[in-house]
Design a protein around this motif. Structure first.
Motif, PDB file in Angstrom:
ATOM      1  N   MET A 110      18.600  -6.050  31.303  1.00 25.11           N
ATOM      2  CA  MET A 110      19.242  -5.257  32.351  1.00 25.11           C
ATOM      3  C   MET A 110      18.315  -5.161  33.556  1.00 25.11           C
ATOM      4  SD  MET A 110      22.119  -4.461  30.993  1.00 25.11           S
ATOM      5  CE  MET A 110      22.731  -3.109  31.977  1.00 25.11           C
ATOM      6  N   LEU A 111      18.898  -5.021  34.731  1.00 28.18           N
ATOM      7  CA  LEU A 111      18.113  -4.906  35.957  1.00 28.18           C
ATOM      8  C   LEU A 111      18.805  -3.926  36.894  1.00 28.18           C
ATOM      9  CD1 LEU A 111      15.540  -6.003  37.234  1.00 28.18           C
ATOM     10  CD2 LEU A 111      16.857  -7.854  38.216  1.00 28.18           C
ATOM     11  N   ARG A 112      18.881  -2.685  36.427  1.00 25.02           N
ATOM     12  CA  ARG A 112      19.522  -1.662  37.248  1.00 25.02           C
ATOM     13  C   ARG A 112      18.510  -0.782  37.964  1.00 25.02           C
ATOM     14  NH1 ARG A 112      23.264   0.402  32.373  1.00 25.02           N
ATOM     15  NH2 ARG A 112      21.140   0.422  31.536  1.00 25.02           N
ATOM     16  N   THR A 113      17.346  -0.547  37.321  1.00 28.26           N
ATOM     17  CA  THR A 113      16.313   0.300  37.907  1.00 28.26           C
ATOM     18  C   THR A 113      14.970  -0.392  37.777  1.00 28.26           C
ATOM     19  OG1 THR A 113      17.539   2.284  37.272  1.00 28.26           O
ATOM     20  CG2 THR A 113      15.230   2.575  37.876  1.00 28.26           C
ATOM     21  N   VAL A 114      14.255  -0.517  38.896  1.00 21.92           N
ATOM     22  CA  VAL A 114      12.938  -1.150  38.920  1.00 21.92           C
ATOM     23  C   VAL A 114      11.937  -0.148  39.486  1.00 21.92           C
ATOM     24  CG1 VAL A 114      11.532  -3.026  39.855  1.00 21.92           C
ATOM     25  CG2 VAL A 114      13.913  -3.460  39.191  1.00 21.92           C
ATOM     26  N   ALA A 115      10.825   0.045  38.802  1.00 25.85           N
ATOM     27  CA  ALA A 115       9.766   0.929  39.269  1.00 25.85           C
ATOM     28  C   ALA A 115       8.511   0.117  39.554  1.00 25.85           C
ATOM     29  CB  ALA A 115       9.463   2.007  38.222  1.00 25.85           C
ATOM     30  N   ALA A 116       7.859   0.395  40.687  1.00 27.44           N
ATOM     31  CA  ALA A 116       6.597  -0.253  41.042  1.00 27.44           C
ATOM     32  C   ALA A 116       5.478   0.777  40.927  1.00 27.44           C
ATOM     33  CB  ALA A 116       6.654  -0.808  42.456  1.00 27.44           C
ATOM     34  N   VAL A 117       4.452   0.471  40.152  1.00 29.81           N
ATOM     35  CA  VAL A 117       3.321   1.369  39.959  1.00 29.81           C
ATOM     36  C   VAL A 117       2.242   1.008  40.969  1.00 29.81           C
ATOM     37  CG1 VAL A 117       1.562   2.174  38.350  1.00 29.81           C
ATOM     38  CG2 VAL A 117       3.837   1.579  37.511  1.00 29.81           C
ATOM     39  N   VAL A 118       1.856   1.974  41.800  1.00 30.79           N
ATOM     40  CA  VAL A 118       0.836   1.727  42.819  1.00 30.79           C
ATOM     41  C   VAL A 118      -0.345   2.661  42.597  1.00 30.79           C
ATOM     42  CG1 VAL A 118       2.432   0.839  44.550  1.00 30.79           C
ATOM     43  CG2 VAL A 118       2.011   3.287  44.422  1.00 30.79           C
ATOM     44  N   MET A 119      -1.529   2.151  42.946  1.00 34.37           N
ATOM     45  CA  MET A 119      -2.773   2.915  42.850  1.00 34.37           C
ATOM     46  C   MET A 119      -3.574   2.684  44.115  1.00 34.37           C
ATOM     47  SD  MET A 119      -3.838   1.942  38.935  1.00 34.37           S
ATOM     48  CE  MET A 119      -3.309   0.242  39.150  1.00 34.37           C
ATOM     49  N   ASP A 120      -4.705   3.352  44.228  1.00 35.25           N
ATOM     50  CA  ASP A 120      -5.593   3.110  45.354  1.00 35.25           C
ATOM     51  C   ASP A 120      -5.943   1.630  45.432  1.00 35.25           C
ATOM     52  OD1 ASP A 120      -6.023   5.392  46.869  1.00 35.25           O
ATOM     53  OD2 ASP A 120      -7.468   6.214  45.444  1.00 35.25           O
ATOM     54  N   HIS A 121      -6.041   1.116  46.668  1.00 34.79           N
ATOM     55  CA  HIS A 121      -6.393  -0.272  46.951  1.00 34.79           C
ATOM     56  C   HIS A 121      -5.320  -1.253  46.490  1.00 34.79           C
ATOM     57  CE1 HIS A 121     -10.309   1.075  48.282  1.00 34.79           C
ATOM     58  NE2 HIS A 121     -10.483   1.697  47.143  1.00 34.79           N
ATOM     59  N   VAL A 122      -4.060  -0.811  46.506  1.00 36.04           N
ATOM     60  CA  VAL A 122      -2.956  -1.725  46.229  1.00 36.04           C
ATOM     61  C   VAL A 122      -2.857  -2.739  47.364  1.00 36.04           C
ATOM     62  CG1 VAL A 122      -1.255  -0.236  47.362  1.00 36.04           C
ATOM     63  CG2 VAL A 122      -0.502  -1.857  45.611  1.00 36.04           C
ATOM     64  N   ALA A 123      -2.423  -3.952  47.034  1.00 35.98           N
ATOM     65  CA  ALA A 123      -2.271  -5.018  48.031  1.00 35.98           C
ATOM     66  C   ALA A 123      -0.885  -4.937  48.661  1.00 35.98           C
ATOM     67  CB  ALA A 123      -2.478  -6.385  47.376  1.00 35.98           C
ATOM     68  N   PRO A 124      -0.801  -4.725  49.973  1.00 37.33           N
ATOM     69  CA  PRO A 124       0.506  -4.528  50.615  1.00 37.33           C
ATOM     70  C   PRO A 124       1.439  -5.724  50.485  1.00 37.33           C
ATOM     71  CG  PRO A 124      -1.237  -3.745  52.052  1.00 37.33           C
ATOM     72  CD  PRO A 124      -1.899  -4.477  50.917  1.00 37.33           C
ATOM     73  N   PHE A 125       0.916  -6.945  50.547  1.00 38.68           N
ATOM     74  CA  PHE A 125       1.807  -8.105  50.478  1.00 38.68           C
ATOM     75  C   PHE A 125       2.499  -8.159  49.125  1.00 38.68           C
ATOM     76  CE2 PHE A 125       2.963 -12.414  49.398  1.00 38.68           C
ATOM     77  CZ  PHE A 125       3.599 -12.862  50.544  1.00 38.68           C
ATOM     78  N   GLU A 126       1.718  -8.031  48.044  1.00 39.03           N
ATOM     79  CA  GLU A 126       2.303  -8.128  46.718  1.00 39.03           C
ATOM     80  C   GLU A 126       3.279  -6.984  46.464  1.00 39.03           C
ATOM     81  OE1 GLU A 126      -0.659  -8.885  47.576  1.00 39.03           O
ATOM     82  OE2 GLU A 126      -1.412 -10.631  46.476  1.00 39.03           O
ATOM     83  N   LEU A 127       2.964  -5.773  46.963  1.00 34.65           N
ATOM     84  CA  LEU A 127       3.926  -4.677  46.868  1.00 34.65           C
ATOM     85  C   LEU A 127       5.160  -5.003  47.693  1.00 34.65           C
ATOM     86  CD1 LEU A 127       4.836  -1.847  46.047  1.00 34.65           C
ATOM     87  CD2 LEU A 127       3.503  -0.943  47.981  1.00 34.65           C
ATOM     88  N   GLY A 128       4.947  -5.624  48.858  1.00 33.33           N
ATOM     89  CA  GLY A 128       6.072  -6.007  49.708  1.00 33.33           C
ATOM     90  C   GLY A 128       6.992  -7.008  49.048  1.00 33.33           C
ATOM     91  N   VAL A 129       6.433  -7.911  48.232  1.00 33.87           N
ATOM     92  CA  VAL A 129       7.270  -8.859  47.491  1.00 33.87           C
ATOM     93  C   VAL A 129       8.228  -8.116  46.578  1.00 33.87           C
ATOM     94  CG1 VAL A 129       7.235 -10.609  45.660  1.00 33.87           C
ATOM     95  CG2 VAL A 129       5.651 -10.793  47.587  1.00 33.87           C
ATOM     96  N   LEU A 130       7.717  -7.118  45.872  1.00 39.08           N
ATOM     97  CA  LEU A 130       8.573  -6.324  44.976  1.00 39.08           C
ATOM     98  C   LEU A 130       9.633  -5.575  45.768  1.00 39.08           C
ATOM     99  CD1 LEU A 130       5.735  -4.899  42.698  1.00 39.08           C
ATOM    100  CD2 LEU A 130       7.281  -6.797  42.164  1.00 39.08           C
ATOM    101  N   CYS A 131       9.227  -5.015  46.917  1.00 45.73           N
ATOM    102  CA  CYS A 131      10.191  -4.302  47.755  1.00 45.73           C
ATOM    103  C   CYS A 131      11.279  -5.233  48.264  1.00 45.73           C
ATOM    104  CB  CYS A 131       9.470  -3.653  48.942  1.00 45.73           C
ATOM    105  SG  CYS A 131       8.289  -2.362  48.515  1.00 45.73           S
ATOM    106  N   GLU A 132      10.886  -6.434  48.668  1.00 45.18           N
ATOM    107  CA  GLU A 132      11.833  -7.387  49.243  1.00 45.18           C
ATOM    108  C   GLU A 132      12.842  -7.873  48.212  1.00 45.18           C
ATOM    109  OE1 GLU A 132      13.457  -9.775  52.312  1.00 45.18           O
ATOM    110  OE2 GLU A 132      11.842  -8.299  52.464  1.00 45.18           O
ATOM    111  N   VAL A 133      12.365  -8.164  47.007  1.00 41.17           N
ATOM    112  CA  VAL A 133      13.268  -8.708  45.987  1.00 41.17           C
ATOM    113  C   VAL A 133      14.127  -7.617  45.359  1.00 41.17           C
ATOM    114  CG1 VAL A 133      13.406  -9.916  43.766  1.00 41.17           C
ATOM    115  CG2 VAL A 133      11.754 -10.664  45.491  1.00 41.17           C
ATOM    116  N   PHE A 134      13.500  -6.477  45.030  1.00 35.94           N
ATOM    117  CA  PHE A 134      14.214  -5.453  44.265  1.00 35.94           C
ATOM    118  C   PHE A 134      14.631  -4.232  45.088  1.00 35.94           C
ATOM    119  CE2 PHE A 134      11.136  -7.311  41.108  1.00 35.94           C
ATOM    120  CZ  PHE A 134      12.073  -8.026  40.379  1.00 35.94           C
ATOM    121  N   GLY A 135      13.991  -4.020  46.244  1.00 39.66           N
ATOM    122  CA  GLY A 135      14.178  -2.753  46.934  1.00 39.66           C
ATOM    123  C   GLY A 135      15.200  -2.733  48.048  1.00 39.66           C
ATOM    124  N   LEU A 136      15.676  -3.897  48.474  1.00 39.38           N
ATOM    125  CA  LEU A 136      16.637  -3.935  49.573  1.00 39.38           C
ATOM    126  C   LEU A 136      18.069  -3.990  49.037  1.00 39.38           C
ATOM    127  CD1 LEU A 136      14.949  -6.385  52.114  1.00 39.38           C
ATOM    128  CD2 LEU A 136      14.784  -3.899  51.963  1.00 39.38           C
TER     129      LEU A 136
END
Length: 320
Positions: free
Chosen positions: A1-27
């Protein structure tokens, strides 16, 4: 199933890699026919600012309770460190235990490893960190040559943009090819790339640990287009063929034939990057004689065909 996706972020997270998750799952792409996906950015504490790896901050809307009920829990790249927040590791373990799929991008695999989620599992991470990863997590089965590894409920990707490949693969697996193709088209990326990350690795020139053969190796590097037999090389080194073969392996870690093949592939890579020579001429220049033989050895060492490699890396083509 792919209804809810959570991204775990911590200090010194890489914005590009987080952005990939946002782009694929967050829009929201429901207007294009992609099923709706609820996307949550979760930090150790909701609303507490976190530093990124490039001098800016982000504020996660959710705390770790945002992992509850998520079908997929993702970990983008972040600074590799000796330890990670215990509550983050516990949250990842709890999500995996209740059946969530866990996905990491690039160095996010180190977080999964620290949580014990990669013990005995097939996985990958950025090739640059492969040695460090193996040292820290010796029971994980690391494959540093691929763009991503799907091991069922654990998906890991190689460096940076390979996260796109892993995320689109997960969409394809859970929602079908049409959804993955639609997202890829909107992102202006291929739905599925060929080859692995071997093509991006800067292959080291095989070194010689002793002095006795170094002059011969230097001489060979200048004559890669010439055929060389073991007998001829042994005579030049003033050794018997048997002694030469044994000494060669002892000093270089490989056989004379394999050393020559690797050198010729490295030379072919440089010619593909820097010249417009045809594949047949490159095969002759590097001593592999035919285009078929070049393709065979190049794909085995680099992971893609010479033509595909040139399409990606050719300076001559990109400046045309």
């Amino acid at each position: 199933m792919l209804r809810t996706v959570a991204a775990v972020v911590m200090d010194h997270v890489a914005p590009f890699e987080l952005g990939v998750l946002c782009e694929v799952f967050g829009l929201d792409r429901t207007a294009d026919g992609v099923p709706p996906i609820e996307f949550r950015v979760c930090g150790p504490r909701a609303g507490a600012p976190l530093r990124t790896s490039v001098g800016m901050s982000l504020v996660p809307e959710y705390g770790l309770d945002g992992l509850d009920g998520a079908d997929v829990v993702t970990v983008p790249a972040c600074q590799i460190r000796d330890s990670y927040p215990p509550e983050v590791l516990a949250g990842l373990r709890a999500a995996a235990a209740r059946g969530a799929t866990v996905l990491s991008v690039c160095s996010g695999a180190f977080v999964l490893g620290a949580a014990g989620l990669l013990d005995g599992r097939r996985c990958t991470t950025h090739w640059y960190h492969a040695a460090d990863f193996r040292r820290r997590f010796p029971t994980a089965h690391l494959d540093p040559d691929v763009l991503y590894v799907d091991d069922g409920d654990v998906v890991t990707s190689a460096g940076t943009a390979a996260g796109i490949d892993a995320c689109l693969h997960l969409v394809r697996r859970e929602l079908g090819s049409a959804a993955a193709t639609t997202i890829a088209r909107r992102m202006v990326v291929p739905p599925q790339r060929d080859g692995g990350q071997r093509q991006f690795i800067d292959l080291p020139v095989p070194e010689c640990s002793g002095d006795s053969l170094q002059p011969l190796l230097t001489w060979l590097q200048e004559r890669l287009d010439t055929e060389h037999t073991i007998a001829d090389l042994a005579e030049r080194a003033r050794m018997s063929p048997r002694t030469f073969a044994r000494r060669f392996v002892a000093e270089t870690g490989t056989t004379p034939n394999q050393w020559l093949v690797t050198q010729r592939v490295l030379h072919a890579r440089r010619l593909l990057e820097d010249t417009e020579l045809g594949i047949d001429q490159i095969a002759r220049e590097c001593g592999l004689r035919t285009a078929a033989l070049l393709r065979h050895h190049f794909r085995r060492v680099v992971g893609v065909t010479p033509r595909d490699y040139r399409r990606t890396f050719s300076a001559a083509m990109s400046s045309a």
